[in-house]
Design a protein around this motif. Structure first.
Motif, short mmCIF file in Angstrom:
data_model
loop_
_atom_site.label_atom_id
_atom_site.label_comp_id
_atom_site.label_asym_id
_atom_site.label_seq_id
_atom_site.Cartn_x
_atom_site.Cartn_y
_atom_site.Cartn_z
N GLY A 18 42.40 -55.29 2.95
CA GLY A 18 41.60 -53.96 3.15
C GLY A 18 42.05 -52.83 1.98
N LEU A 19 42.48 -53.00 1.13
CA LEU A 19 42.39 -51.69 0.07
C LEU A 19 41.33 -51.76 -0.64
CD1 LEU A 19 44.52 -49.95 -0.93
CD2 LEU A 19 45.26 -51.67 -2.57
N PRO A 20 39.61 -52.87 -0.65
CA PRO A 20 39.45 -52.24 -2.05
C PRO A 20 38.42 -51.32 -0.95
CG PRO A 20 39.33 -54.35 -2.18
CD PRO A 20 40.81 -54.19 -0.87
N GLY A 21 38.66 -50.98 0.41
CA GLY A 21 37.25 -49.74 0.70
C GLY A 21 37.48 -49.02 0.52
N VAL A 22 39.05 -48.53 0.90
CA VAL A 22 40.04 -47.15 1.03
C VAL A 22 40.40 -46.81 -0.91
CG1 VAL A 22 41.77 -46.41 0.63
CG2 VAL A 22 41.48 -48.16 2.56
N VAL A 23 39.81 -47.88 -1.63
CA VAL A 23 40.01 -47.10 -2.91
C VAL A 23 38.49 -47.14 -3.73
CG1 VAL A 23 39.47 -48.11 -5.93
CG2 VAL A 23 41.61 -48.94 -4.03
N LEU A 24 36.92 -47.38 -2.83
CA LEU A 24 35.49 -47.26 -2.71
C LEU A 24 35.58 -45.55 -2.40
CD1 LEU A 24 33.12 -48.55 -3.35
CD2 LEU A 24 33.14 -48.75 -1.50
N LEU A 25 36.59 -45.04 -1.43
CA LEU A 25 35.67 -43.80 -0.88
C LEU A 25 36.18 -43.16 -1.97
CD1 LEU A 25 37.91 -43.81 2.76
CD2 LEU A 25 36.13 -45.06 2.20
N PRO A 26 36.92 -42.36 -2.99
CA PRO A 26 36.42 -41.56 -3.22
C PRO A 26 35.02 -41.51 -4.43
CG PRO A 26 38.73 -41.99 -3.88
CD PRO A 26 37.52 -43.28 -2.77
N PHE A 27 34.31 -42.30 -4.59
CA PHE A 27 33.90 -43.03 -5.32
C PHE A 27 32.31 -42.35 -4.40
CE2 PHE A 27 37.15 -44.83 -7.12
CZ PHE A 27 36.90 -44.40 -8.73
N VAL A 28 32.69 -42.49 -3.34
CA VAL A 28 30.88 -43.07 -2.27
C VAL A 28 30.36 -41.68 -1.31
CG1 VAL A 28 30.27 -45.24 -2.49
CG2 VAL A 28 31.99 -44.54 -0.72
N LEU A 29 31.93 -40.96 -1.09
CA LEU A 29 31.57 -39.83 0.05
C LEU A 29 31.87 -38.35 -0.99
CD1 LEU A 29 34.68 -40.98 2.47
CD2 LEU A 29 31.94 -41.17 2.72
#
Length: 231
Positions: A18-29
């Protein structure tokens, strides 16, 4: 000691899933000025940790599988079928959402068929397909299924858990709708709950029949289905 070690391994694998989606958040939100990037990931990360721990305990007891986390069998044909089903579901719902836009009064929001950028697609595929499935299916649905099995037989318990997890999945999308539209109407609420509820139920069926990976692939493919119908 051995049981504790196995539990730790299961929980760790679920967390990594589940971690990849959490890491992605700052870059797309979009992050408001003055708010540190780390703040964007604190709540999702906390929830993923809890879901990873909960599922590591409940999923094996409820008879729910995962090749990556539990080492259950991986049926490639079934996974391919669920990926194709996800694309078809995504395309069908996107077309239906666009056709019924006047019913939902989506003036302030794009329909699911209207073109979105790469960040939206990445968010749907990675955060939706990985993180949300760890949260809603691995964590919540497993716990619900195990609890319901104390009251009813396994099959009804699994379907009831899938329905409840799908409702939670649908409701979890309401804050994003409010943020994007600036308000929420009964029609927009119904639209959000209906489309996401149907999809969440399909992902729950994939999880109980062919494991967490099937749910993840179906979820990822749904967003590809949205993208394929973009106008």
């Amino acid at each position: 000691m051995l049981l504790a070690s196995r539990y730790t391994v299961r929980a760790g694998r679920a967390l990594l899933s589940g971690l990849p989606g959490v890491v992605l958040l700052p870059f797309v939100l979009p992050v408001p000025e003055g708010i540190p990037l780390a703040a964007v990931v604190v709540n999702p990360l906390s929830l993923v940790i809890l879901a990873a721990l909960a599922g590591a305990w409940a999923a094996p007891k409820a008879g729910l599988g995962s090749a990556l986390i539990l080492g259950t069998s991986l049926r490639l044909r079934a996974l391919a079928a669920w990926a194709l089903a996800g694309i078809i579901m995504g395309a069908a719902i996107a077309i239906s959402d666009h056709a019924t836009a006047p019913v939902w009064n989506t003036v302030a929001l794009p329909t699911l068929r209207e073109e979105r950028d790469a960040a939206d697609l990445a968010l749907g595929v990675i955060y939706g397909g990985l993180t949300e499935e760890v949260l809603l299916r691995w964590g919540l649905m497993s716990l619900l299924a195990l609890g319901l099995m104390r009251l009813v037989q396994r099959t009804p318990a699994l379907w009831a858990a899938a329905i409840l997890a799908a409702l939670a999945f649908a409701a979890a999308h309401l804050p994003a709708v409010i943020l994007e539209a600036g308000t929420i109407t009964p029609a927009l609420m119904a639209r959000t709950l209906i489309w996401n509820g149907l999809l969440g139920l399909a992902y729950g069926a994939a999880f109980q029949r062919h494991g967490l990976e099937a749910a993840m692939l179906a979820h990822m493919a749904t967003h590809l289905g949205f993208a394929l119908t973009a106008i």
